[in-house]
Motif scaffolding. Structure first.
Motif, PDB file in Angstrom:
ATOM      1  N   MET A 111       0.847  -1.189   0.000  1.00  0.00           N
ATOM      2  CA  MET A 111       0.000   0.000   0.000  1.00  0.00           C
ATOM      3  C   MET A 111       0.889   1.248   0.000  1.00  0.00           C
ATOM      4  O   MET A 111       1.685   1.460   0.920  1.00  0.00           O
ATOM      5  CB  MET A 111      -0.911  -0.010   1.228  1.00  0.00           C
ATOM      6  CG  MET A 111      -1.861  -1.195   1.286  1.00  0.00           C
ATOM      7  SD  MET A 111      -3.102  -1.186  -0.052  1.00  0.00           S
ATOM      8  CE  MET A 111      -4.062   0.255   0.392  1.00  0.00           C
ATOM      9  N   VAL A 112       0.732   2.067  -1.047  1.00  0.00           N
ATOM     10  CA  VAL A 112       1.612   3.214  -1.256  1.00  0.00           C
ATOM     11  C   VAL A 112       0.986   4.473  -0.661  1.00  0.00           C
ATOM     12  O   VAL A 112      -0.205   4.747  -0.862  1.00  0.00           O
ATOM     13  CB  VAL A 112       1.879   3.420  -2.762  1.00  0.00           C
ATOM     14  CG1 VAL A 112       2.839   4.594  -2.974  1.00  0.00           C
ATOM     15  CG2 VAL A 112       2.442   2.148  -3.377  1.00  0.00           C
ATOM     16  N   LEU A 127       5.933  10.516   2.486  1.00  0.00           N
ATOM     17  CA  LEU A 127       5.177  10.387   1.242  1.00  0.00           C
ATOM     18  C   LEU A 127       5.858   9.391   0.310  1.00  0.00           C
ATOM     19  O   LEU A 127       7.084   9.373   0.194  1.00  0.00           O
ATOM     20  CB  LEU A 127       5.045  11.744   0.558  1.00  0.00           C
ATOM     21  CG  LEU A 127       4.093  12.760   1.188  1.00  0.00           C
ATOM     22  CD1 LEU A 127       4.173  14.086   0.447  1.00  0.00           C
ATOM     23  CD2 LEU A 127       2.660  12.233   1.190  1.00  0.00           C
ATOM     24  N   ARG A 128       5.052   8.572  -0.354  1.00  0.00           N
ATOM     25  CA  ARG A 128       5.477   7.548  -1.317  1.00  0.00           C
ATOM     26  C   ARG A 128       6.143   6.346  -0.657  1.00  0.00           C
ATOM     27  O   ARG A 128       6.622   5.459  -1.360  1.00  0.00           O
ATOM     28  CB  ARG A 128       6.360   8.140  -2.418  1.00  0.00           C
ATOM     29  CG  ARG A 128       5.671   9.264  -3.176  1.00  0.00           C
ATOM     30  CD  ARG A 128       6.302   9.532  -4.531  1.00  0.00           C
ATOM     31  NE  ARG A 128       7.647  10.091  -4.411  1.00  0.00           N
ATOM     32  CZ  ARG A 128       8.400  10.417  -5.465  1.00  0.00           C
ATOM     33  NH1 ARG A 128       7.953  10.229  -6.693  1.00  0.00           N
ATOM     34  NH2 ARG A 128       9.596  10.940  -5.290  1.00  0.00           N
ATOM     35  N   ASP A 129       6.177   6.309   0.691  1.00  0.00           N
ATOM     36  CA  ASP A 129       6.537   5.063   1.366  1.00  0.00           C
ATOM     37  C   ASP A 129       5.514   3.988   0.992  1.00  0.00           C
ATOM     38  O   ASP A 129       4.384   4.297   0.576  1.00  0.00           O
ATOM     39  CB  ASP A 129       6.513   5.241   2.890  1.00  0.00           C
ATOM     40  CG  ASP A 129       7.808   5.810   3.452  1.00  0.00           C
ATOM     41  OD1 ASP A 129       8.815   5.857   2.723  1.00  0.00           O
ATOM     42  OD2 ASP A 129       7.807   6.221   4.634  1.00  0.00           O
ATOM     43  N   PRO A 165      11.029   2.625   1.522  1.00  0.00           N
ATOM     44  CA  PRO A 165      11.054   3.940   0.888  1.00  0.00           C
ATOM     45  C   PRO A 165      10.809   3.871  -0.612  1.00  0.00           C
ATOM     46  O   PRO A 165      10.969   2.814  -1.242  1.00  0.00           O
ATOM     47  CB  PRO A 165      12.474   4.437   1.172  1.00  0.00           C
ATOM     48  CG  PRO A 165      13.283   3.180   1.216  1.00  0.00           C
ATOM     49  CD  PRO A 165      12.395   2.146   1.851  1.00  0.00           C
ATOM     50  N   HIS A 166      10.450   4.994  -1.170  1.00  0.00           N
ATOM     51  CA  HIS A 166      10.364   5.158  -2.620  1.00  0.00           C
ATOM     52  C   HIS A 166      11.764   5.431  -3.151  1.00  0.00           C
ATOM     53  O   HIS A 166      12.521   6.206  -2.586  1.00  0.00           O
ATOM     54  CB  HIS A 166       9.441   6.331  -2.948  1.00  0.00           C
ATOM     55  CG  HIS A 166       9.236   6.547  -4.411  1.00  0.00           C
ATOM     56  ND1 HIS A 166       8.246   5.910  -5.126  1.00  0.00           N
ATOM     57  CD2 HIS A 166       9.903   7.339  -5.308  1.00  0.00           C
ATOM     58  CE1 HIS A 166       8.296   6.298  -6.376  1.00  0.00           C
ATOM     59  NE2 HIS A 166       9.294   7.155  -6.531  1.00  0.00           N
ATOM     60  N   VAL A 167      12.114   4.779  -4.266  1.00  0.00           N
ATOM     61  CA  VAL A 167      13.456   4.904  -4.845  1.00  0.00           C
ATOM     62  C   VAL A 167      13.339   5.423  -6.269  1.00  0.00           C
ATOM     63  O   VAL A 167      12.470   4.980  -7.029  1.00  0.00           O
ATOM     64  CB  VAL A 167      14.190   3.542  -4.849  1.00  0.00           C
ATOM     65  CG1 VAL A 167      15.565   3.668  -5.503  1.00  0.00           C
ATOM     66  CG2 VAL A 167      14.333   3.007  -3.425  1.00  0.00           C
ATOM     67  N   GLU A 168      14.224   6.344  -6.625  1.00  0.00           N
ATOM     68  CA  GLU A 168      14.292   6.853  -8.001  1.00  0.00           C
ATOM     69  C   GLU A 168      15.723   6.709  -8.510  1.00  0.00           C
ATOM     70  O   GLU A 168      16.658   7.220  -7.904  1.00  0.00           O
ATOM     71  CB  GLU A 168      13.861   8.315  -8.071  1.00  0.00           C
ATOM     72  CG  GLU A 168      13.931   8.890  -9.477  1.00  0.00           C
ATOM     73  CD  GLU A 168      13.462  10.330  -9.552  1.00  0.00           C
ATOM     74  OE1 GLU A 168      14.273  11.208  -9.918  1.00  0.00           O
ATOM     75  OE2 GLU A 168      12.279  10.581  -9.228  1.00  0.00           O
ATOM     76  N   LEU A 169      15.874   5.999  -9.623  1.00  0.00           N
ATOM     77  CA  LEU A 169      17.173   5.815 -10.254  1.00  0.00           C
ATOM     78  C   LEU A 169      17.169   6.447 -11.645  1.00  0.00           C
ATOM     79  O   LEU A 169      16.174   6.349 -12.366  1.00  0.00           O
ATOM     80  CB  LEU A 169      17.507   4.321 -10.399  1.00  0.00           C
ATOM     81  CG  LEU A 169      17.634   3.495  -9.119  1.00  0.00           C
ATOM     82  CD1 LEU A 169      17.964   2.045  -9.477  1.00  0.00           C
ATOM     83  CD2 LEU A 169      18.704   4.062  -8.211  1.00  0.00           C
ATOM     84  N   ILE A 170      18.281   7.057 -12.004  1.00  0.00           N
ATOM     85  CA  ILE A 170      18.411   7.689 -13.318  1.00  0.00           C
ATOM     86  C   ILE A 170      19.540   6.999 -14.078  1.00  0.00           C
ATOM     87  O   ILE A 170      20.655   6.878 -13.580  1.00  0.00           O
ATOM     88  CB  ILE A 170      18.703   9.189 -13.191  1.00  0.00           C
ATOM     89  CG1 ILE A 170      17.545   9.887 -12.472  1.00  0.00           C
ATOM     90  CG2 ILE A 170      18.929   9.815 -14.575  1.00  0.00           C
ATOM     91  CD1 ILE A 170      17.778  11.347 -12.204  1.00  0.00           C
TER      92      ILE A 170
END
Length: 238
Positions: A111-112, A127-129, A165-170
């Motif tokens: 659940m986000v 937020l976004r956990d 956690p929410h992760v963002e990779l580029i």
């Protein structure tokens, strides 16, 4: 590295100065460049200059400046701290009137969290956990309706949740030839559906370059990362 760069630049300048000196001496001695290269056109002059460069490089031990051209391939940039941080255990507060005060949506990975109200407040929640467990019961790999129902059944004041956690990779894509960005976006959309992540491609500096953004909950990103790298290799070699 900066010291090496300074040495390299010094050698480069010495090399150019020596080359110019030789060319001037040759011109003064004969009224033209060595081997009459000046009279033989631009190509002959260029060959002569390259020859003289090689001679000076041999004597001076000249080290050429490193190339700035990007090598083809696909590579993710620096990993954010969220990619490796440990999941967190939190104790939820439940208010008799507003409940948990958290806006959520279901995903394959749990659940986000879309929003957090001030009342009752959830210390440590971001937020976004993603809630991946409630009281030791997993919320992963469930259909959306099932995930929502399970979460509701287990929710209560003092419930212990495990959150990721929410992760963002580029990642940067550099191909040998121009690639079809529309086709790439289509493949990324299908990949997103299969792996429960979000993906987008942004134009880079030219038709052979692209910027790929992978994001989602920590477990999702970890599971999808290697497979995405394999997909990108197809576009690298097209």
């Amino acid at each position: 590295k900066s010291d090496n760069k300074l040495v390299c630049n010094d050698r480069y300048r010495e090399h150019e100065a020596e080359l110019e000196k030789r060319r001037m001496l040759a011109f003064r001695g004969r009224g033209r460049f060595k081997e009459d290269a000046e009279d033989q056109g631009d190509d002959a002059q260029e060959r002569n200059i390259k020859k003289e460069r090689a001679e000076v490089a041999k004597e001076k031990g000249f080290v050429p400046l490193p190339s700035t051209a990007a090598a083809k391939g696909f590579q993710f940039g620096r990993s954010p701290k969220e990619e490796t941080e440990a999941p967190r255990r939190l104790t939820l507060r439940i208010h008799v009137e507003v409940g948990a005060g958290v806006d959520l949506h279901a995903s394959w990975w749990g659940m986000v969290v879309d929003g957090i109200d001030d009342t009752p407040g959830q210390p440590g929640l971001r937020l976004r956990d993603t809630f991946v467990e409630v009281n030791g019961t997993s919320l992963k790999e469930l259909e959306p309706d099932d995930a929502e129902q399970r979460f509701a059944d287990l929710l209560g004041d003092g419930a212990v949740v495990l959150v990721e956690p929410h992760v963002e990779l580029i990642g940067m894509l550099t191909s040998e030839n121009p690639f079809d960005q529309e086709a790439l976006q289509g493949d990324l959309t299908r990949f997103s559906g299969d792996w429960g992540v979000q993906l987008q491609v942004q134009p880079g500096n030219g038709p052979c370059h692209g910027r790929v953004i992978l994001e989602g909950t920590q477990s999702a990103v970890k599971a999808a990362k290697a497979e995405l790298e394999n997909l990108m290799q197809f576009y690298v070699n097209t």
